[in-house]
Write a protein that holds these residues in place. Structure first.
Motif, PDB file in Angstrom:
ATOM      1  N   SER A 156      21.511  -2.498 -13.095  1.00  0.00           N
ATOM      2  CA  SER A 156      22.750  -2.286 -13.169  1.00  0.00           C
ATOM      3  C   SER A 156      23.358  -3.841 -13.811  1.00  0.00           C
ATOM      4  CB  SER A 156      23.242  -2.546 -12.333  1.00  0.00           C
ATOM      5  OG  SER A 156      23.291  -0.815 -11.464  1.00  0.00           O
ATOM      6  N   LEU A 157      22.485  -4.821 -13.536  1.00  0.00           N
ATOM      7  CA  LEU A 157      22.724  -5.757 -13.071  1.00  0.00           C
ATOM      8  C   LEU A 157      21.678  -7.284 -14.027  1.00  0.00           C
ATOM      9  CD1 LEU A 157      24.916  -7.506  -9.866  1.00  0.00           C
ATOM     10  CD2 LEU A 157      25.076  -7.179 -12.234  1.00  0.00           C
TER      11      LEU A 157
ATOM     12  N   PHE B 229      26.169  -3.255 -16.615  1.00  0.00           N
ATOM     13  CA  PHE B 229      27.059  -4.551 -16.202  1.00  0.00           C
ATOM     14  C   PHE B 229      27.921  -6.007 -17.018  1.00  0.00           C
ATOM     15  CE2 PHE B 229      27.445  -3.894 -11.393  1.00  0.00           C
ATOM     16  CZ  PHE B 229      27.441  -2.261 -12.180  1.00  0.00           C
TER      17      PHE B 229
ATOM     18  N   ASN C  57      30.725  -5.809 -19.916  1.00  0.00           N
ATOM     19  CA  ASN C  57      32.085  -7.043 -19.334  1.00  0.00           C
ATOM     20  C   ASN C  57      32.547  -7.213 -21.353  1.00  0.00           C
ATOM     21  OD1 ASN C  57      32.358  -6.342 -16.539  1.00  0.00           O
ATOM     22  ND2 ASN C  57      30.750  -7.939 -16.181  1.00  0.00           N
TER      23      ASN C  57
ATOM     24  N   THR D 107      28.453   2.149 -10.414  1.00  0.00           N
ATOM     25  CA  THR D 107      28.096   0.925 -10.061  1.00  0.00           C
ATOM     26  C   THR D 107      26.961   0.624  -8.938  1.00  0.00           C
ATOM     27  OG1 THR D 107      29.872   1.530  -8.058  1.00  0.00           O
ATOM     28  CG2 THR D 107      30.838   0.176  -9.892  1.00  0.00           C
TER      29      THR D 107
ATOM     30  N   SER E 221      29.450  -3.254  -6.996  1.00  0.00           N
ATOM     31  CA  SER E 221      30.466  -3.383  -7.841  1.00  0.00           C
ATOM     32  C   SER E 221      31.342  -4.035  -8.037  1.00  0.00           C
ATOM     33  CB  SER E 221      31.196  -2.191  -7.609  1.00  0.00           C
ATOM     34  OG  SER E 221      32.489  -2.605  -6.488  1.00  0.00           O
TER      35      SER E 221
ATOM     36  N   TRP F 164      30.419  -7.261  -9.550  1.00  0.00           N
ATOM     37  CA  TRP F 164      30.103  -7.865 -10.527  1.00  0.00           C
ATOM     38  C   TRP F 164      30.277  -7.468 -12.074  1.00  0.00           C
ATOM     39  CZ3 TRP F 164      28.103 -12.861  -9.984  1.00  0.00           C
ATOM     40  CH2 TRP F 164      27.868 -13.093  -9.305  1.00  0.00           C
ATOM     41  N   LEU F 165      31.078  -5.886 -12.095  1.00  0.00           N
ATOM     42  CA  LEU F 165      31.676  -5.436 -13.028  1.00  0.00           C
ATOM     43  C   LEU F 165      33.021  -5.838 -13.256  1.00  0.00           C
ATOM     44  CD1 LEU F 165      31.268  -3.542 -15.854  1.00  0.00           C
ATOM     45  CD2 LEU F 165      32.068  -1.323 -13.519  1.00  0.00           C
TER      46      LEU F 165
ATOM     47  N   LYS G 207      35.141   2.375 -12.548  1.00  0.00           N
ATOM     48  CA  LYS G 207      34.055   1.655 -11.908  1.00  0.00           C
ATOM     49  C   LYS G 207      33.552   3.281 -11.065  1.00  0.00           C
ATOM     50  CE  LYS G 207      34.458  -3.115 -10.651  1.00  0.00           C
ATOM     51  NZ  LYS G 207      35.442  -3.551  -9.803  1.00  0.00           N
TER      52      LYS G 207
ATOM     53  N   ASN H 122      20.157  -3.047  -7.445  1.00  0.00           N
ATOM     54  CA  ASN H 122      21.315  -3.619  -7.911  1.00  0.00           C
ATOM     55  C   ASN H 122      20.624  -2.332  -9.277  1.00  0.00           C
ATOM     56  OD1 ASN H 122      19.857  -4.645  -9.795  1.00  0.00           O
ATOM     57  ND2 ASN H 122      21.692  -5.177 -10.787  1.00  0.00           N
TER      58      ASN H 122
END
Length: 173
Positions: free
Chosen positions: A97-98, A125, A129, A147, A153, A155-156, A161, A173
């Motif tokens: 995710s991150l 994410f 973005n 997410t 979430s 950060w998105l 989502k 994450n």
């Protein structure tokens, strides 16, 4: 007077937390011993690599990068990976995710002798973005992004989502 001071202190604390950058987050959770690759660099046509998705199956089904190989996180099997991808010099990019879970998996690959492993900075994410395409389990482009949790979430910034069904995950994450 006391109430105003408590309110201002609370507002200050909230503001500090709200202003945390992605750099700050990744420095807090990662050891940074795996080099990052930016989403812009990975998106370039000249970048040839194996892209690994180090999230859970339900996350991958909702959203993943084009041609990403699902390897999972909780049930990642290093031996299975080594059998499928025996070339330890091949370029590999791991994402989640991150960029926190992916660092854990990337470290396992590095310790197993893989020499060209990178972590996608900001994960899926950050990819979304920056308006890069995401695909679902039917290999169709989607705007929906899993997410991982409500807490992560934030950060998105783009896309639809999709929250976990019955999850209390909030520490990874």
């Amino acid at each position: 007077m006391k109430i105003r001071l408590i309110f201002l202190l609370g507002l200050f604390t909230f503001t500090l937390q709200a202003q945390e950058s992605l750099d700050d987050l990744l420095k807090r959770y990662n050891k940074n011993d795996i080099p990052y690759i930016s989403v812009q660099e990975l998106a370039m046509p000249k970048t040839k690599c194996i892209i690994l998705d180090a999230r859970e199956p339900e996350e991958y089904e909702v959203s993943h990068l084009k041609d990403a190989v699902f390897i999972g996180y909780t049930h990642f099997k290093l031996n299975n990976f080594m059998t499928k991808f025996p070339n330890t010099d091949e370029a590999i990019v791991v994402y989640c995710s991150l960029g926190i879970r992916s660092e854990t998996i990337a470290n396992q690959l590095k310790k197993a002798g893989y020499t060209n492993v990178q972590n996608l900075y900001g994960g899926i994410f950050e990819w979304k973005n920056h308006d890069f395409s995401i695909y679902n389990s039917e290999d169709k482009e989607t705007d929906s992004i899993h997410t991982y949790s409500k807490a992560w979430s934030k950060w998105l910034k783009k896309g639809q989502k999709v929250y976990p069904k019955l999850s209390t995950k909030s520490n990874q994450n």
